[in-house]
Each structure stands twice: as structure tokens, then as C-alpha cells.
Design an enzyme around this catalytic site. Structure first.
Site, mmCIF file in Angstrom:
data_model
loop_
_atom_site.group_PDB
_atom_site.id
_atom_site.type_symbol
_atom_site.label_atom_id
_atom_site.label_comp_id
_atom_site.label_asym_id
_atom_site.label_seq_id
_atom_site.Cartn_x
_atom_site.Cartn_y
_atom_site.Cartn_z
ATOM 1 N N ILE A 2 0.802 -1.223 0.000
ATOM 2 C CA ILE A 2 0.000 0.000 0.000
ATOM 3 C C ILE A 2 0.828 1.264 0.000
ATOM 4 O O ILE A 2 0.292 2.353 -0.084
ATOM 5 C CB ILE A 2 -0.987 0.031 1.194
ATOM 6 N N GLY A 3 2.119 1.116 0.099
ATOM 7 C CA GLY A 3 2.926 2.324 0.067
ATOM 8 C C GLY A 3 4.396 1.994 0.085
ATOM 9 O O GLY A 3 4.802 0.864 0.356
ATOM 10 N N VAL A 58 5.443 -0.661 2.618
ATOM 11 C CA VAL A 58 4.327 -0.822 3.532
ATOM 12 C C VAL A 58 3.312 -1.801 2.942
ATOM 13 O O VAL A 58 2.858 -1.619 1.814
ATOM 14 C CB VAL A 58 3.665 0.556 3.802
ATOM 15 N N LYS A 108 5.218 -2.629 8.165
ATOM 16 C CA LYS A 108 6.148 -1.701 7.518
ATOM 17 C C LYS A 108 7.494 -2.395 7.445
ATOM 18 O O LYS A 108 8.181 -2.544 8.462
ATOM 19 C CB LYS A 108 6.218 -0.428 8.368
ATOM 20 N N ASP A 116 8.356 15.379 10.543
ATOM 21 C CA ASP A 116 8.004 15.032 9.159
ATOM 22 C C ASP A 116 6.488 15.087 8.996
ATOM 23 O O ASP A 116 5.886 14.247 8.325
ATOM 24 C CB ASP A 116 8.545 13.636 8.806
ATOM 25 N N GLY A 131 8.143 4.165 1.035
ATOM 26 C CA GLY A 131 8.844 5.401 1.347
ATOM 27 C C GLY A 131 10.333 5.183 1.233
ATOM 28 O O GLY A 131 10.799 4.176 0.700
ATOM 29 N N PHE A 132 11.071 6.124 1.734
ATOM 30 C CA PHE A 132 12.528 6.033 1.658
ATOM 31 C C PHE A 132 13.040 4.888 2.515
ATOM 32 O O PHE A 132 13.951 4.172 2.158
ATOM 33 C CB PHE A 132 13.150 7.351 2.127
ATOM 34 N N PHE A 133 12.414 4.734 3.677
ATOM 35 C CA PHE A 133 12.912 3.760 4.642
ATOM 36 C C PHE A 133 12.219 2.411 4.556
ATOM 37 O O PHE A 133 12.751 1.423 5.039
ATOM 38 C CB PHE A 133 12.728 4.297 6.067
HETATM 39 N N1 LIG Z 1 -1.065 2.005 9.007
HETATM 40 C C1 LIG Z 1 -1.285 2.324 7.731
HETATM 41 N N2 LIG Z 1 -2.506 2.158 7.189
HETATM 42 C C2 LIG Z 1 -2.730 2.486 5.891
HETATM 43 N N3 LIG Z 1 -1.791 2.973 5.049
HETATM 44 C C3 LIG Z 1 -0.558 3.159 5.540
HETATM 45 C C4 LIG Z 1 -0.227 2.847 6.891
HETATM 46 N N4 LIG Z 1 1.074 3.136 7.093
HETATM 47 C C5 LIG Z 1 1.531 3.611 5.929
HETATM 48 N N5 LIG Z 1 0.573 3.624 4.974
HETATM 49 C C6 LIG Z 1 0.720 4.068 3.591
HETATM 50 O O1 LIG Z 1 2.063 3.848 3.197
HETATM 51 C C7 LIG Z 1 2.677 5.097 2.855
HETATM 52 C C8 LIG Z 1 4.125 5.085 3.306
HETATM 53 O O2 LIG Z 1 4.168 4.894 4.706
HETATM 54 P P1 LIG Z 1 5.234 5.631 5.591
HETATM 55 O O3 LIG Z 1 5.176 7.100 5.261
HETATM 56 O O4 LIG Z 1 5.014 5.255 7.004
HETATM 57 O O5 LIG Z 1 6.570 4.959 5.040
HETATM 58 P P2 LIG Z 1 8.016 5.550 5.153
HETATM 59 O O6 LIG Z 1 8.982 4.689 4.431
HETATM 60 O O7 LIG Z 1 8.329 5.812 6.593
HETATM 61 O O8 LIG Z 1 7.830 6.897 4.398
HETATM 62 P P3 LIG Z 1 8.757 8.098 4.528
HETATM 63 O O9 LIG Z 1 9.666 8.026 3.366
HETATM 64 O O10 LIG Z 1 7.834 9.280 4.522
HETATM 65 O O11 LIG Z 1 9.482 7.936 5.838
HETATM 66 C C9 LIG Z 1 1.808 6.157 3.529
HETATM 67 O O12 LIG Z 1 1.861 7.393 2.862
HETATM 68 C C10 LIG Z 1 0.440 5.552 3.447
HETATM 69 O O13 LIG Z 1 -0.132 5.780 2.173
#
Ligand SMILES: Nc1ncnc2c1ncn2[C@@H]1O[C@H](COP(=O)(O)OP(=O)(O)OP(=O)(O)O)[C@@H](O)[C@H]1O
Length: 500
Positions: free
Chosen positions: A198-199, A206, A221, A311, A201-203
Site C-alpha cells: 500500500i505504500g 508498507v 512496515k 516530518d 517510502g525512503f525507509f
Molecule cells: N497504518 C497504515 N494504514 C494504511 N496505510 C498506511 C499505513 N502506514 C503507511 N501507509 C501508507 O504507506 C505510505 C508510506 O508509509 P510511511 O510514510 O510510514 O513509510 P516511510 O517509508 O516511513 O515513508 P517516509 O519516506 O515518509 O518515511 C503512507 O503514505 C500511506 O499511504
């Protein structure tokens, strides 16, 4: 402004291999989850594919001190279960129990905390025991009462495992409590079936996942292994934050020596997607005020706990959808840090971190900053809510000093025609001021929004709140669902003005 654009765009991931082409196929094979390391792709199958365009992946992380660790949450202050910052008292070096921040999940078939030679491996025949239990659809894993704790009581101080048959309960010791906390909610990756990505990010990548035994849907995650410490810090913080407007932490998984947090699945997408869905979502002013209030309450709680988010942006605000009603939830605490104002020895060389479009001018200028940097980021999100425009400086105008160009913003046709009350637009502008002390803190923002809410909530379903007294600090609010005691918002406002 040029700086904003230059920083953002130059830091984009160059890899065409992963951007928008992540593995979305449902599978429970977790063996490839560490691929794509270092890429910041946006390959969500649920609406995050436009994050590149939206500037999400333009987050810059730059430490003027050469290390971000200086701002980490695991320095000399720790949050207590009650959420207070207290001096950390590490376990003695001779302790057989490492100061782990991870918790094996009680449903795991076997648990082995990483980096803990000599730590016990607890084998629990969970599936056998679970067969005797119903499989609740919505199960808080931390509340499960399968005999994990009984098994843990059998762990001796030297790390040996005592047979349950010979187990004699004894009073809880700090070591035992630490060990219990360490292994209570860690799961195996194999316990979960991957539903969809569903997503990204850099780190982390998801995933929406289903627990194979309980059918519970949650989010895993999978951190890319770039910054294990950051993930550990995020978990440390998340597991101590309990607020309806903060993402709910469930547990963690260990895979390939990495820690991966499990959280609730938030079903309504991001605030960003709601704001930009102009066609389908009319976004009435009362809903804008309500969601802004939700976020402000989550941020007030975070700040009251001595932490900065660093952030905060419209991608990191997730929406819980119940019927037609949305509740905003603050997420992504990967860059959270202690508020330097609360640290005796003033820390210089603060890290320049965040997502550029939302970063406060003092952060972008490499100056010292405090909780008002979060207020600025929140202010830009309010500007997005008012105008329904992207946070890009080409859309929401900025001054040469990188703060909001208030005059130009107020003259935008989208702002002139915005259905938001003038006081809401004023609040957006005040939060986005160049000078940090001119920005309101979150307690004041909450008060202002409650006032606005009470005069604009006629068309919204009633939403009772509970006021909680929290360790003598500012008041917290909780959904009615969490408590029987309710007071309406007007009452709340009166009490707040008299007590603050
Ligand atoms: N608990 C959740 N429920 C639904 N969608 C989620 C959830 N956690 C994250 N997402 C989706 O996944 C995407 C990326 O999550 P997140 O920002 O936590 O990852 P990240 O790698 O830490 O990103 P960043 O690069 O901003 O640090 C979010 O923008 C959201 O769309």
C-alpha cells in the site's frame, strides 16, 4: 524557493527500476522484502502512486552534525508507559536481558530477539492453544491472553527456560518485566499473509497483511535495512503513544535481522488524497475543521510527551473512515525526536530533516528549531486544506525566506473562494509565520479549532470527546468509544479556557 525546489528534486530517487513498479502481487513470501534498498519509489496500489508528483519522496535528510543519531529517541531520556519523559535507567551490563525495544507476538510459534546472544528462545505452541480460542475478527494482539506470559514467567534470570510443569510464579522483577516487554509482541513474518503493497517510502515498504491465525488485518512496515536504529526508535516511540489521533502500534516482526513494525490498518487513505480528490469529495468546511482538530490533538499529545514529529505533512496523516465520517491519524514517526527545549544540555547541530515543502524556514536555514517547526509544517497542511492545492511552492506561494507568502496566498482564487471561515484561514497563515514564536503552539491551535468547530459543526454527526487529565500536563481528548465519560465540545472549550 529555488532552494526548496533544488533540494527536493535533486534528492529524488533516480532508479527507474523500482519507481512505480513495486511488487504488488499478493504473496506471503517475504524473502524479497529487502530489495530496492535505497530507492524511494511510490508504487502504492491504493492511491500513493502520485506521491512522486506530490513531492512526498522529496524529503531531504541532512545532518549538519554528520549523524542523525544525536537526535534519536534512545538517548538519555525515555518515555514511561504513562508517556512522561524520564531519565533512562538502562539495565545493568551484566544483565542477561538486553534492553530490547521489541516484543515477540504471543501468537508467534517461536521468538528469538535479535542481537541478543544468550537470550532465551521461547517456544510456544500457540497454534495448538489458539485452536481452542475463537478467532475474533478484530483482535488487539496486546490484549491476547494466551499463555505467553505464563511461559515467560518460566524464564530464569540466567536466561534458561524452566519447564512450565516446574514453574512456580514469583513476584515480578524489573528484569523479568523488561524481558516480558521485550518478547511480548514480536511476531514471525511467516505468521502473516501479504495482501497488497500500500505504500513505499525512503525507509520502508508498507504492506497490508492478514494474520494467518486470527484473520486480523494490519499493516506491516518492512524497513529496507537502511536505518535499523531509526526503525527501532520509531517502534520505541509508537508503542508508548496511545491516542486516538496517533497511529496505533500493534507489535513488531523480526525478519532477516531487521525489526519491522506492525500497526493498525487505516482504511481511508491519506489526507493528501482526500484534499486532492476535488471531483468526488466536496470537503465541507466543518469536515476540514474536524480533521484539522484531529491532527492538532494528535500533535499536542506528541508535544506534551516531549517529542517533535519533524516530518508532519499531508501524506503522513492517515484517515480512518467509519461510514461517512473520517478521523485523522498522525503517522510516520521515523524522524521523531526529543524536543531540544526539554533537554538540559542544549543540542546544537540539529539534523535538517523533513519533507522540503513542509519544512520550517529555520530548519531549511540550518538553524536551531523546536516544536514550532512542527507548527509550521501543520500550517502548510492547513494551507493545503484551505486551498486544496499542492504544497509545492509553485502552488502555495512562499517568500524568499522560505516561509508562506501570506499576501500572495490570501490572493489565490482558491483561497478567495474557499468555503473555510476567515478564522480558519487566519490560523493557517499564523501557523506558517516565518518567526517561530509568532506561531501558535498546539494547545492554542486545539482551542481555536474547538471554538471554530462548535460554530461550524451543525451538519456533522455528533462527536463526543472525553477530556483526560494526564499527569498534571495539558488535557488529552479521547473518542467516546474509548470511554463512557463524555462532554460536548462547547463544555470542553469552557473548561479549557478556565484551566489553561
Ligand atoms: N497504518 C497504515 N494504514 C494504511 N496505510 C498506511 C499505513 N502506514 C503507511 N501507509 C501508507 O504507506 C505510505 C508510506 O508509509 P510511511 O510514510 O510510514 O513509510 P516511510 O517509508 O516511513 O515513508 P517516509 O519516506 O515518509 O518515511 C503512507 O503514505 C500511506 O499511504
Amino acid at each position: 524557493m529555488n532552494f526548496l525546489r533544488r533540494v527536493g528534486r535533486s534528492s529524488r530517487s533516480p532508479s527507474p527500476l523500482t519507481r512505480g513498479s513495486g511488487n504488488n502481487s499478493p504473496t506471503d513470501d517475504w524473502s524479497n522484502t529487502r530489495s530496492n534498498t535505497g530507492n524511494r519509489s511510490s508504487s502504492s496500489s491504493s492511491g500513493t502512486a502520485n506521491r512522486k508528483k506530490e513531492g512526498k519522496e522529496e524529503r531531504k535528510e541532512h545532518s549538519t552534525s554528520g549523524s542523525n543519531m544525536i537526535d534519536g529517541v534512545d538517548d538519555n531520556l525515555q518515555l514511561t508507559e504513562a508517556g512522561c519523559l524520564v531519565p533512562d535507567t538502562p539495565l545493568s551490563p551484566s544483565s542477561p536481558v538486553p534492553p530490547l525495544s521489541i516484543k515477540p507476538h504471543p501468537l508467534s510459534s517461536s521468538v528469538s530477539p535479535p542481537n541478543s546472544p544468550g537470550s532465551p528462545t521461547v517456544t510456544i505452541s500457540a497454534s495448538e492453544k489458539l485452536c481452542k480460542k475463537p478467532h475474533p475478527r478484530s483482535l488487539d494482539m496486546r490484549k491476547l491472553s494466551i499463555p505467553t506470559s505464563v511461559s515467560l514467567d518460566c524464564i530464569k534470570h540466567n536466561g534458561d527456560y524452566d519447564s512450565p510443569a516446574h514453574h512456580v510464579p514469583r513476584p515480578s522483577s524489573p528484569l523479568l518485566s523488561a524481558l516480558r516487554e521485550a518478547v511480548e509482541s514480536v511476531s514471525n513474518m511467516e505468521d502473516f499473509e501479504r495482501i497488497e503493497k500500500i505504500g513505499s517510502g525512503f525507509f520502508a515498504e508498507v504492506y497490508k497483511v492478514r494474520h494467518k491465525l486470527t484473520d486480523e488485518i494490519m499493516v506491516l512496515k518492512v524497513n529496507k535495512g537502511l536505518t535499523g536504529t531509526k526503525t527501532r526508535q520509531e517502534v520505541e516511540l509508537l508503542k508508548r503513544l496511545h491516542h486516538p489521533n496517533i497511529l496505533h502500534y500493534i507489535g513488531s516482526c523480526i525478519h532477516n535481522g531487521q525489526l519491522h513494525p506492525l500497526t493498525e490498518f487505516v482504511n481511508g487513505g491519506t489526507l493528501k488524497s482526500l484534499i486532492q480528490d476535488v471531483e468526488k469529495n466536496p470537503f465541507p468546511p466543518e469536515q476540514r475543521i474536524q480533521l484539522s482538530l484531529d491532527m492538532a490533538m494528535g500533535m499536542e499529545y506528541l508535544h506534551n510527551n516531549g517529542m517533535l514529529h519533524r516530518d508532519f505533512n499531508s501524506h503522513n496523516c492517515l484517515l480512518r473512515k467509519e461510514g461517512d465520517r473520517y478521523t485523522a491519524v498522525v503517522a510516520d514517526f521515523g524522524l521523531a525526536t526529543k524536543n531540544p527545549n526539554l533537554i538540559k544540555k542544549l543540542r546544537r547541530n540539529q539534523s535538517m530533516v523533513g519533507t522540503p515543502y513542509w519544512m520550517a524556514p529555520e530548519v531549511l536555514h540550518g538553524k536551531e528549531y523546536n516544536e514550532k517547526a512542527d507548527t509550521y509544517s501543520y500550517g502548510i497542511v492547513l494551507c493545503e486544506i484551505v486551498s486544496r492545492k499542492d504544497a509545492d511552492p509553485d502552488e502555495i506561494p512562499r517568500s524568499k525566506n522560505f516561509s508562506l507568502d501570506e499576501t500572495a496566498f490570501r490572493e489565490l482564487p482558491e483561497v478567495i473562494s474557499s468555503p473555510c471561515p476567515p478564522a480558519f484561514i487566519d490560523l493557517a497563515c499564523n501557523c506558517s509565520k516565518f518567526v517561530p514564536v509568532e506561531r501558535p503552539g498546539f494547545p492554542s491551535i486545539v482551542r481555536q479549532l474547538i471554538q471554530l468547530h462548535s460554530s461550524h459543526s451543525a451538519s456533522l454527526p455528533p462527536r463526543p470527546f472525553k477530556r483526560l487529565s494526564w499527569q498534571g500536563h495539558a488535557h488529552q481528548y479521547e473518542d467516546h468509544a474509548h470511554n463512557n465519560e463524555t462532554i460536548n465540545l462547547a463544555e470542553l472549550l469552557i473548561k479549557d479556557t478556565t484551566t489553561r
